[in-house]
Design a protein around this motif. Structure first.
Motif, mmCIF file in Angstrom:
data_model
loop_
_atom_site.group_PDB
_atom_site.id
_atom_site.type_symbol
_atom_site.label_atom_id
_atom_site.label_comp_id
_atom_site.label_asym_id
_atom_site.label_seq_id
_atom_site.Cartn_x
_atom_site.Cartn_y
_atom_site.Cartn_z
ATOM 1 N N ASN A 186 22.694 33.347 42.976
ATOM 2 C CA ASN A 186 23.189 32.511 42.999
ATOM 3 C C ASN A 186 23.508 30.868 43.487
ATOM 4 O OD1 ASN A 186 23.106 32.914 39.804
ATOM 5 N ND2 ASN A 186 25.136 34.176 39.980
ATOM 6 N N GLN A 187 24.264 31.734 45.173
ATOM 7 C CA GLN A 187 24.921 30.526 46.019
ATOM 8 C C GLN A 187 23.873 29.965 46.894
ATOM 9 O OE1 GLN A 187 27.373 33.197 48.948
ATOM 10 N NE2 GLN A 187 28.638 33.118 47.299
ATOM 11 N N SER A 221 26.061 43.673 42.492
ATOM 12 C CA SER A 221 26.776 42.169 41.889
ATOM 13 C C SER A 221 26.861 41.586 43.173
ATOM 14 C CB SER A 221 28.294 42.780 41.476
ATOM 15 O OG SER A 221 28.787 43.034 42.732
ATOM 16 N N ARG A 222 26.869 41.764 44.422
ATOM 17 C CA ARG A 222 26.268 40.880 45.284
ATOM 18 C C ARG A 222 25.147 40.182 45.215
ATOM 19 N NH1 ARG A 222 30.282 40.760 50.248
ATOM 20 N NH2 ARG A 222 28.868 39.555 50.757
ATOM 21 N N GLN A 263 25.311 37.838 43.200
ATOM 22 C CA GLN A 263 26.000 36.629 43.066
ATOM 23 C C GLN A 263 25.292 35.869 44.708
ATOM 24 O OE1 GLN A 263 29.549 38.260 45.016
ATOM 25 N NE2 GLN A 263 31.028 36.258 45.376
#
Length: 197
Positions: A160-161, A153-154, A157
């Motif tokens: 996406n950043q 999940s990191r 994330q």
């Protein structure tokens, strides 16, 4: 007569005290001033114990414990699996600043911990032995894959950043180069900006 004796003794006491203070200031006054000046410039020294306690508990106790267990378990962790996990950790932005071995130890601990938690839950609720074993057997893989899901999940994330920040970074890079900065200077300008600017 008696009062004159008290007055003269008091005067002698004050004269001796004042004389001692003058001599003390004369002998050690320069050292005292230097020590005061050093305290003003450098600050008073912080005791080692206070410095140690200012470090978070995670850095003082948990991280060294994970590293110690990792050294013991290193022979049980396949090198290929460790290298693969290290790549994932780097892609996730090194959460917790843990390396692959420490994440493997964390996975073992979480798996055993959740298995034990499920076993205790089954015991408290009053389940039969077979049900308790089934719950424990279900809890261990859940605990094993939990840290892996967190890392994945990191990674998502972080991707996406990067995708959100990339157009702005490219725009800033273009504007900086067009303004006359060299490419390396423009890269430095982009790096100075806060994350996700």
């Amino acid at each position: 007569m008696d009062s004159w004796l008290h007055i003269s003794l008091s005067l002698v006491f004050f004269a001796v005290s004042f004389g001692t203070l003058v001599v003390y200031r004369f002998l050690f006054g320069e050292r005292i001033q230097i020590a005061q000046r050093i305290d003003q410039v450098v600050g008073s020294p912080v005791p080692v114990r206070e410095l140690e306690l200012s470090v978070p508990l995670y850095q003082r106790a948990i991280r060294p414990a994970l590293a110690g267990i990792a050294r013991l378990l290193v022979r049980f962790i396949p090198a290929a699996r460790e290298a693969e996990l290290q790549k994932k950790i780097m892609a996730a932005g090194s959460p917790g600043n843990l390396n692959a071995r420490e994440w493997m130890v964390l996975k073992y601990l979480v798996a055993v911990g959740i298995g034990f938690l499920f076993w205790t839950f089954a015991d408290v609720v009053g389940k039969s032995l077979s049900q308790a074993v089934f719950l424990t057997a279900a809890g261990i893989p859940l605990g094993w894959f939990g840290p892996e899901l967190f890392i994945n999940s990191r990674i998502k994330q972080r991707k996406n950043q990067v995708e959100k920040a990339l157009p702005d970074a490219l725009d800033l890079l273009t504007v900086s180069v067009e303004a006359g900065l060299g490419f390396d200077g423009a890269l430095m300008k982009v790096a100075e900006k806060p994350k996700g600017f």
